[in-house]
Write an enzyme that holds these catalytic residues in place. Structure first.
Site, mmCIF file in Angstrom:
data_model
loop_
_atom_site.group_PDB
_atom_site.id
_atom_site.type_symbol
_atom_site.label_atom_id
_atom_site.label_comp_id
_atom_site.label_asym_id
_atom_site.label_seq_id
_atom_site.Cartn_x
_atom_site.Cartn_y
_atom_site.Cartn_z
ATOM 1 N N LYS A 1 37.058 29.799 37.575
ATOM 2 C CA LYS A 1 38.387 29.768 36.941
ATOM 3 C C LYS A 1 39.257 30.808 37.646
ATOM 4 C CE LYS A 1 41.217 31.012 34.181
ATOM 5 N NZ LYS A 1 42.553 31.358 34.692
ATOM 6 N N GLU B 1 34.110 43.580 36.403
ATOM 7 C CA GLU B 1 34.769 44.452 37.391
ATOM 8 C C GLU B 1 36.185 44.653 36.894
ATOM 9 O OE1 GLU B 1 33.243 45.717 39.893
ATOM 10 O OE2 GLU B 1 31.482 44.455 40.103
ATOM 11 N N CYS C 1 42.349 47.046 42.565
ATOM 12 C CA CYS C 1 41.677 47.741 41.463
ATOM 13 C C CYS C 1 41.219 49.133 41.868
ATOM 14 C CB CYS C 1 40.481 46.931 41.002
ATOM 15 S SG CYS C 1 39.401 46.516 42.366
ATOM 16 N N GLU D 1 46.586 52.460 34.728
ATOM 17 C CA GLU D 1 46.646 51.718 35.987
ATOM 18 C C GLU D 1 48.027 51.050 36.093
ATOM 19 O OE1 GLU D 1 44.214 48.135 36.190
ATOM 20 O OE2 GLU D 1 43.619 48.742 38.193
HETATM 21 P P1 NAD Z 1 43.670 39.520 33.782
HETATM 22 O O1 NAD Z 1 42.580 40.178 33.036
HETATM 23 O O2 NAD Z 1 44.960 39.290 33.103
HETATM 24 O O3 NAD Z 1 43.209 38.105 34.319
HETATM 25 C C1 NAD Z 1 42.025 37.952 35.061
HETATM 26 C C2 NAD Z 1 41.491 36.554 34.852
HETATM 27 O O4 NAD Z 1 41.111 36.414 33.480
HETATM 28 C C3 NAD Z 1 42.496 35.440 35.125
HETATM 29 O O5 NAD Z 1 41.834 34.363 35.750
HETATM 30 C C4 NAD Z 1 42.948 35.045 33.728
HETATM 31 O O6 NAD Z 1 43.382 33.710 33.663
HETATM 32 C C5 NAD Z 1 41.662 35.224 32.950
HETATM 33 N N1 NAD Z 1 41.826 35.382 31.508
HETATM 34 C C6 NAD Z 1 42.874 35.899 30.832
HETATM 35 N N2 NAD Z 1 42.658 35.835 29.500
HETATM 36 C C7 NAD Z 1 41.439 35.273 29.332
HETATM 37 C C8 NAD Z 1 40.640 34.951 28.182
HETATM 38 N N3 NAD Z 1 41.062 35.180 26.942
HETATM 39 N N4 NAD Z 1 39.430 34.394 28.390
HETATM 40 C C9 NAD Z 1 38.977 34.156 29.638
HETATM 41 N N5 NAD Z 1 39.689 34.414 30.748
HETATM 42 C C10 NAD Z 1 40.905 34.983 30.604
HETATM 43 O O7 NAD Z 1 43.840 40.399 35.106
HETATM 44 P P2 NAD Z 1 44.859 40.173 36.293
HETATM 45 O O8 NAD Z 1 46.192 40.637 35.821
HETATM 46 O O9 NAD Z 1 44.722 38.813 36.850
HETATM 47 O O10 NAD Z 1 44.253 41.181 37.388
HETATM 48 C C11 NAD Z 1 44.572 42.521 37.410
HETATM 49 C C12 NAD Z 1 43.436 43.345 36.844
HETATM 50 O O11 NAD Z 1 42.218 43.049 37.528
HETATM 51 C C13 NAD Z 1 43.662 44.809 37.047
HETATM 52 O O12 NAD Z 1 43.334 45.527 35.884
HETATM 53 C C14 NAD Z 1 42.685 45.169 38.172
HETATM 54 O O13 NAD Z 1 42.299 46.496 38.219
HETATM 55 C C15 NAD Z 1 41.560 44.248 37.924
HETATM 56 N N6 NAD Z 1 40.774 44.047 39.145
HETATM 57 C C16 NAD Z 1 39.531 44.632 39.235
HETATM 58 C C17 NAD Z 1 38.768 44.491 40.392
HETATM 59 C C18 NAD Z 1 37.400 45.141 40.518
HETATM 60 O O14 NAD Z 1 36.661 44.764 41.386
HETATM 61 N N7 NAD Z 1 37.049 46.074 39.681
HETATM 62 C C19 NAD Z 1 39.253 43.738 41.445
HETATM 63 C C20 NAD Z 1 40.507 43.149 41.316
HETATM 64 C C21 NAD Z 1 41.260 43.307 40.152
#
Ligand code: NAD
Length: 489
Positions: free
Chosen positions: A176, A251, A285, A383
Site C-alpha cells: 500500500k 520505521e 526520517c 519532526e
Molecule cells: P503517514 O504516517 O501519514 O503515512 C504513511 C503511510 O501510512 C501512507 O501510505 C498512508 O496512506 C498510510 N496510512 C495512513 N493512515 C493509515 C491508517 N489508519 N491505517 C493504515 N495505513 C495508514 O506518513 P507520511 O506523511 O507518508 O510520511 C512521513 C513520515 O514517515 C515521517 O514521520 C517520517 O519520519 C516517516 N518516515 C520514516 C522512515 C524510517 O525509515 N524510519 C522513512 C521514511 C519516512
C-alpha cells in the site's frame, strides 16, 4: 501510468470505482488519477495473497528459485529506470538525479535479497541439548501474508525495502503506497508480471491510508504489517496488530542530532550538515535536523552554512541543475511554513530561508536555518520533515551528548571531529539506531536501519530486514530407544 489496482496478477478497477488526483508539486497541475482502493479491494488482495501463500508455489520454492524472480525484478527496475525516475519526480518533486539514485538503490535491494534468499536454502541450525535422548534443530520459514505500508518521501525505495526481503523470505504480500506517490509502486505490479511472479504473490493497492490502509491492518488473515511513516499511524498499527497478535515492524520519525566539534574541517562540516537536512527537501526520517556546534567553531560555521544554503538552486526536479525541489504537497508545504512561523513566535531567529517568493505555482520552501531556538520550542522538539535545520552552540562533550539524547526519538545521530577516540565515545553514547561518524545520511542495503525509542520497532535492511519476514521453528526428535515410562511403566 497505471489506472487500475494490481490484484492476483490482474489489473482490476476498484470495486467502488473511486480515484485520487495526482498533483505535480512543482506546477500544482493534476496530471493523472490513480485508483482509490477501499475495503472490498483490500479483502480481494488479502484473499489472493492468502491463497498464494497457503496453496501456491511461492513459499515452497527454494531460495535459489525465488532469487531468479527477485533478480528479474531488479533488472525490470533498471530497464525502466529513466522513465520511473521521471514519474518519481512528478509525483514527489525531488530532483531527477536523486530519483535516479533512489531507483538504482531499489534495484540493488532486490539483488541483495536475492543473494540472501539463496543463503536460506538448507539453513538448519543444530541445537545442542543437554538431554542426550533428543536431538533438535531450528529452521526458518516464511511467516505468511505481509502487508507493507510506505510513505511518500522515497516511494519505490521504501517499497523495495519491504517487498524484496518479504519475497526473498517466501512471504506473499499486499503493498500500500502513500496516496500522494503511488505511481512507481503500481508500476512494480507490471515489473512483477514481466518477471513472471506467480499470481497473488505481490498485490498493489493505491488509496487512502485511513480507508484501504486501515482495512489492511485490521484484516485477520494478515500475519505481518511492515510500516514506514508517522508516529501516530505507527501507534494505530500497533493497536490494530495487538488484536490478532500480528507481527509488526515500524520505521517512524526522528529529530536527529549532528554534533560538530571545533577541530572539524569547516568546509566538510558545512557540506555534511547540508546533505543531512536539504537532501530530498529535508523530507527524510533520518535528517539531522538539530545541529550542535562546539562554541569556538559556531559563528564561522553558521556564517558559511548560511552562505552555502543561499546558493542551493531551487527548481522543478526535471530541470538540470536543480538541487532542491518543491515539497511533496500542499499539506506538507503549509505544515513546514507553520513550523517556521511558530519557531519565530517561540523565540527563534531565521538566519536564512523560509517561503520562496515569486516562483508562482508550486510548494517551494528555501533551505532554512534557525538559530536561538529554545530547547522547549516545537522546532527543536518535533519532526518538521522539511528543509529546516536548528543550530546551536555547546561547550562540553557531556553537554553535547545530553542535548543530542534529549529527544523522544532515537532514529539517527551524527558526530564530526578530527579526534577518532572522541567520535567513538560519542557514537557509543548516542541513544539512536543509526550513527554516522564524520558524515550524515549515507545508507547501505547491507546495514541495519531502524530506531530506538519512539522512532520505531525492529530493523530493516541487511539480514535484519529478512528476519522481519521469517518465523523460527524448533524440530525436536526422540533418538533414545529407552521407554519414556511416565504413564506406561
Ligand atoms: P503517514 O504516517 O501519514 O503515512 C504513511 C503511510 O501510512 C501512507 O501510505 C498512508 O496512506 C498510510 N496510512 C495512513 N493512515 C493509515 C491508517 N489508519 N491505517 C493504515 N495505513 C495508514 O506518513 P507520511 O506523511 O507518508 O510520511 C512521513 C513520515 O514517515 C515521517 O514521520 C517520517 O519520519 C516517516 N518516515 C520514516 C522512515 C524510517 O525509515 N524510519 C522513512 C521514511 C519516512
Amino acid at each position: 501510468m497505471q489506472t487500475q489496482l494490481f490484484i492476483n496478477g490482474q489489473w482490476v478497477a476498484p470495486v467502488q470505482g473511486g480515484t485520487l488526483p495526482v498533483i505535480d508539486p512543482a506546477t500544482e497541475e493534476v496530471f493523472h488519477h490513480i485508483p482509490a482502493a477501499t475495503a472490498p479491494d483490500a479483502e480481494a488482495a488479502v484473499a489472493a495473497a492468502r491463497a498464494a501463500f497457503d496453496h501456491g508455489p511461492w513459499p515452497r520454492l527454494t531460495g535459489k528459485e525465488r532469487a531468479v524472480y527477485l533478480r528479474a525484478m531488479a533488472q525490470g527496475i533498471r530497464d525502466r529506470l529513466p522513465e520511473l525516475a521521471r514519474l518519481e519526480v512528478r509525483d514527489n518533486g525531488k530532483p531527477l538525479p536523486e530519483a535516479e539514485w533512489d531507483l538504482g538503490d531499489a534495484a540493488g535491494c532486490f539483488d541483495y535479497y536475492a543473494d540472501l534468499a539463496e543463503e536460506l536454502d538448507g539453513e538448519v541450525e543444530p541445537i545442542a541439548l543437554a538431554d542426550g535422548r533428543f536431538t533438535a534443530k531450528a529452521v526458518r520459514e516464511p511467516l505468511g501474508v505481509a502487508v507493507a505500508i510506505v510513505p511518500w518521501n522515497y516511494p519505490l525505495l521504501m517499497a523495495s525495502w519491504k517487498v524484496a526481503p518479504a519475497l526473498a523470505a517466501g512471504c506473499t504480500m499486499v503493498l500500500k503506497p502513500a496516496e500522494t506517490t503511488s505511481l512507481t509502486a503500481l508500476e512494480l505490479g507490471a515489473i512483477a508480471t514481466a518477471a513472471g511472479l506467480p499470481p497473488g504473490v505481490l498485490n498493489v493497492l493505491s488509496g487512502k491510508g485511513s480507508v484501504v490502509g486501515q482495512a489492511l491492518i485490521d484484516h485477520p488473515q494478515v500475519d505481518k504489517v511492515a510500516f514506514t511513516g508517522s508516529g501516530p499511524v505507527g501507534s494505530r498499527i500497533m493497536a490494530a496488530g495487538a488484536r490478532d497478535i500480528k507481527r509488526v515492524s515500524l520505521e517512524l520519525g526522528g529529530k536527529s542530532p549532528f554534533v560538530v566539534f571545533a577541530d572539524s574541517d569547516i568546509e566538510k562540516a558545512v557540506e555534511w550538515i547540508m546533505f543531512g537536512i536539504f537532501w530530498n527537501q529535508g523530507q527524510v526520517c533520518s535528517a539531522t535536523s538539530r545541529v550542535l556546534v562546539e562554541r569556538a567553531l559556531y559563528a564561522p560555521l553558521l556564517a558559511r552554512l548560511v552562505e552555502e544554503a543561499g546558493k542551493i538552486s531551487i527548481g522543478n526536479g526535471l530541470e538540470p541543475g536543480t538541487l532542491l525541489g518543491p515539497l511533496v504537497n500542499k499539506g506538507q508545504y503549509d505544515d513546514v511554513l507553520r513550523h517556521i512561523e511558530r519557531a519565530v513566535e517561540q523565540g527563534a531567529t531565521v538566519a536564512c530561508g523560509g517561503k520562496v517568493a515569486g516562483r508562482g505555482k508550486g510548494f517551494w520552501v528555501a533551505p532554512t536555518v534557525l538559530t536561538d531556538v529554545p530547547l522547549t520550542a516545537d522546532a527543536w522538539v518535533e519532526e518538521i520533515f522539511g528543509p529546516v535545520v536548528c543550530i546551536r552552540p555547546f561547550d562540553t562533550e557531556d553537554e553535547a551528548i545530553a542535548l543530542a539524547n534529549d529527544s523522544r526519538f532515537g532514529l539517527a545521530a551524527a558526530v564530526m571531529s578530527a579526534d577518532d577516540a572522541r567520535c567513538e565515545r560519542v557514537a557509543a553514547a548516542f541513544r539512536a539506531g543509526i550513527v554516522w561518524i564524520n558524515c550524515s545520511q549515507p545508507t547501505f542495503t547491507e546495514a541495519p536501519w531502524g530506531g530506538y525509542k519512539q522512532s520505531g520497532i525492529g530493523r530493516e535492511l541487511g539480514r535484519w530486514g529478512l528476519d522481519n519476514y521469517l518465523e523460527t521453528k524448533q524440530i525436536t526428535r526422540l533418538v533414545s530407544n529407552d521407554p519414556w515410562g511416565w504413564y506406561i511403566k
